[in-house]
Enzyme design. Sequence first.
Site, short mmCIF file in Angstrom:
data_model
loop_
_atom_site.label_atom_id
_atom_site.label_comp_id
_atom_site.label_asym_id
_atom_site.label_seq_id
_atom_site.Cartn_x
_atom_site.Cartn_y
_atom_site.Cartn_z
N HIS A 100 4.12 -35.25 63.91
CA HIS A 100 5.04 -36.11 64.68
C HIS A 100 6.42 -35.49 64.81
O HIS A 100 7.40 -36.17 65.05
CB HIS A 100 5.16 -37.49 64.01
CG HIS A 100 3.90 -38.30 64.11
ND1 HIS A 100 3.57 -39.27 63.19
CD2 HIS A 100 2.86 -38.24 64.98
CE1 HIS A 100 2.39 -39.81 63.52
NE2 HIS A 100 1.95 -39.19 64.60
N ALA B 161 2.17 -42.04 44.87
CA ALA B 161 1.93 -40.60 45.02
C ALA B 161 2.69 -39.79 43.96
O ALA B 161 2.10 -38.91 43.31
CB ALA B 161 2.34 -40.16 46.42
N CYS C 280 23.64 -34.41 76.60
CA CYS C 280 23.60 -32.95 76.41
C CYS C 280 24.95 -32.32 76.77
O CYS C 280 25.53 -32.63 77.83
CB CYS C 280 22.50 -32.37 77.30
SG CYS C 280 22.38 -30.58 77.24
N CYS D 256 17.23 -30.52 80.11
CA CYS D 256 17.20 -29.04 80.12
C CYS D 256 16.49 -28.46 78.90
O CYS D 256 16.30 -27.24 78.82
CB CYS D 256 18.65 -28.51 80.20
SG CYS D 256 19.58 -28.67 78.67
N1 APR Z 1 2.78 -43.63 47.20
C1 APR Z 1 1.72 -43.53 48.04
N2 APR Z 1 1.51 -44.35 49.09
C2 APR Z 1 2.40 -45.35 49.27
C3 APR Z 1 3.52 -45.54 48.43
C4 APR Z 1 3.69 -44.63 47.36
N3 APR Z 1 4.73 -44.73 46.50
N4 APR Z 1 4.22 -46.63 48.90
C5 APR Z 1 3.55 -47.08 49.98
N5 APR Z 1 2.45 -46.32 50.20
C6 APR Z 1 1.46 -46.43 51.27
C7 APR Z 1 1.26 -47.82 51.83
O1 APR Z 1 0.28 -48.51 51.07
C8 APR Z 1 0.76 -47.50 53.25
O2 APR Z 1 -0.65 -47.29 53.24
O3 APR Z 1 1.94 -45.65 52.34
C9 APR Z 1 1.45 -46.17 53.57
C10 APR Z 1 2.62 -46.34 54.52
O4 APR Z 1 2.08 -46.76 55.75
P1 APR Z 1 2.86 -46.40 57.08
O5 APR Z 1 4.30 -46.71 56.92
O6 APR Z 1 2.10 -46.99 58.22
O7 APR Z 1 2.79 -44.82 57.12
P2 APR Z 1 1.93 -43.88 58.02
O8 APR Z 1 0.47 -44.17 57.87
O9 APR Z 1 2.41 -42.53 57.72
O10 APR Z 1 2.41 -44.27 59.52
C11 APR Z 1 1.96 -43.42 60.54
O11 APR Z 1 3.33 -44.64 62.12
O12 APR Z 1 5.26 -45.54 63.05
C12 APR Z 1 4.46 -44.42 62.96
O13 APR Z 1 5.22 -42.27 63.41
C13 APR Z 1 5.19 -43.24 62.42
O14 APR Z 1 4.27 -41.37 61.18
C14 APR Z 1 4.31 -42.78 61.25
C15 APR Z 1 2.98 -43.36 61.62
#
Ligand code: APR
Length: 248
Positions: A120, A234, A149, A131
Amino acid sequence: MDKTKLEEAASLIKEAKNCMAFTGAGVSVESGIPPFRGENSLWERYDPVILDLKYFQQYPEESWPVIREIFYDFYGKAQPNKAHQVLARMEQEGLLTCVVTQNIDNLHQVAGSKVVHEFHGNLHYLVCMDCGFRQSAPEVDLSVLPLLCKHCRGLVKPDFIFFGEQIPEKAYADSLTAARKADVCLVMGSTGEVMPAAMIPREAHRHGAAMIEINPELSHFTGDITHIHLRGKAGELMSLLEPLIFAE
Ligand code: APR
């Protein structure tokens, strides 16, 4: 956390010929960056429409101040956490081939990861929609919005992908190639809700990879393609995995 699950995951990683990681916003939560969905998330507080490409082009005076507040006032200060650091160490020690990330916060690179496919894009660059002039965000004065710009007065946007915008071709291709080669795929901190990003772990699964998921909650992957669900944060889980992965 179930020790045997951790040990099983660690031995899969150690024995892998081609281990990759797929990360989402959850890996940056312990760095202080809110996720997009779930508890204390951005989309609970802001309308996602501000990241819709057409809306941004139509109402930049509305979108830009919110984009600055979410992504520039806040993100610049975040530091990598243990999850980013252990992934970078795994790459350095030949246990990880790449990270495919949905995140735009640059924290994998700051932690030392070299092969990062940014599905992303990356918030640290700004690009003119007319441009194409690209510059790094820290050098740009964001006090006067919407940002125009300095060369052609065209509308400038962050160089990350808005809803309705194409995924960067090279990142997409490289991510698919990595997924097709992987025999182990670490899926960390993602709901698996957003396409086509969520296709990457599915492609790894389709090609026979062992799927290890790290998430405190269930995701769209968990009941479907995940083999081992390490339920937790994580940063915390990668701290527990680290000694098991690097044990002689
Ligand atoms: N460690 C691991 N996972 C975690 C933690 C943590 N400390 N805290 C929250 N989560 C998990 C949540 O349970 C959830 O499943 O991280 C995830 C966050 O979900 P999203 O915010 O939807 O993240 P993501 O899946 O990356 O979203 C994808 O959505 O809006 C768009 O472009 C944006 O890249 C993003 C995309």
